[in-house]
Design an enzyme around this catalytic site. Structure first.
Site, PDB file in Angstrom:
ATOM      1  N   HIS A  20      26.320  19.841  58.082  1.00 34.82           N
ATOM      2  CA  HIS A  20      27.373  19.919  59.104  1.00 34.82           C
ATOM      3  C   HIS A  20      26.850  19.416  60.457  1.00 34.82           C
ATOM      4  CE1 HIS A  20      29.020  23.527  56.632  1.00 34.82           C
ATOM      5  NE2 HIS A  20      29.826  22.501  56.424  1.00 34.82           N
ATOM      6  N   LYS A  44      40.586  35.426  52.516  1.00 34.85           N
ATOM      7  CA  LYS A  44      39.400  34.957  51.783  1.00 34.85           C
ATOM      8  C   LYS A  44      38.161  35.693  52.293  1.00 34.85           C
ATOM      9  CE  LYS A  44      37.042  30.590  51.081  1.00 34.85           C
ATOM     10  NZ  LYS A  44      36.989  29.203  51.526  1.00 34.85           N
ATOM     11  N   ARG A  96      29.849  14.011  50.620  1.00 40.20           N
ATOM     12  CA  ARG A  96      28.545  14.105  49.963  1.00 40.20           C
ATOM     13  C   ARG A  96      28.540  13.460  48.594  1.00 40.20           C
ATOM     14  NH1 ARG A  96      28.593  20.446  50.549  1.00 40.20           N
ATOM     15  NH2 ARG A  96      30.656  19.838  49.858  1.00 40.20           N
ATOM     16  N   SER A 133      27.503  25.147  52.105  1.00 36.80           N
ATOM     17  CA  SER A 133      27.484  26.539  52.575  1.00 36.80           C
ATOM     18  C   SER A 133      27.439  27.497  51.392  1.00 36.80           C
ATOM     19  CB  SER A 133      28.717  26.833  53.427  1.00 36.80           C
ATOM     20  OG  SER A 133      28.703  26.050  54.592  1.00 36.80           O
TER      21      SER A 133
END
Ligand code: PNS
Length: 165
Positions: A20, A44, A96, A133
């Site tokens: 990030h 969440k 990615r 993450s």
């Protein structure tokens, strides 16, 4: 009158990773104003509360010498509503892998349909293209060393959290 180019780097950032940071740093060079937006889904479960994620990103950017980036959080409404509010015409995201591209492409098209907001994809640096993450959360939860994947401030924060728990 000169056009001011404003962009938003959105994400959960739970926690912010070296990947990030690389995308934010590169995006900051491309735009006149850059916002980093921590999206927050109350339904969440997250590792860190949104305000902690914002504070960590601010600390990480400060320690990395990345200046002039506004960090906010957003839990109400669409991402493009935030873009409208701050006058941003572009979202910036890191790519990615082909899996990322498949996941991101429909969202990019919907955001363009909704508000004419374009998405600019920066190809992830190979040094961080395996970092996510979720991987960091898993390694941290199982007692592994996350230092290769996150800025030092994040490693410190998560290690302190583990010591508290
Ligand atoms: O880091 P993440 O979890 O992959 O990023 C999450 C993000 C920012 C992609 C997601 O939370 C998001 O787009 N939220 C905004 C909701 C929205 O506007 N949806 C409609 C258009 S896709």
């Amino acid at each position: 009158m000169a056009v001011v180019r404003i962009a938003v780097v959105p994400g959960s950032f739970d926690p912010v990773t070296l990947g990030h940071l690389d995308v934010i740093r590169r995006a900051a060079r491309l735009f006149d104003r850059l916002h980093v937006l921590v999206t927050h889904n109350p339904g969440k479960q997250s590792l860190l509360p949104a305000d902690r994620r914002v504070a960590l990103i601010e600390q990480v950017l400060s320690e990395a010498g990345v200046q002039g980036v506004q960090v906010d959080s957003w839990s109400q409404g669409l991402l493009v509503d935030y873009c409208r509010r701050v006058g941003a015409e572009v979202l910036v995201k890191g790519l990615r892998s082909p899996t990322d591209a498949a996941y991101e492409t429909p969202m990019a098209l919907v955001n363009r349909d909704l508000a004419g907001v374009e998405t600019l994809f920066l190809v992830a640096d190979p040094a961080t293209s395996h970092v996510s993450s979720s991987l960091v959360r898993q390694v941290a939860a199982l007692g592994g060393d996350i230092a290769p994947y996150v800025p030092a401030a994040v490693a410190r924060a998560l290690q302190a959290g583990a010591a508290d728990g």
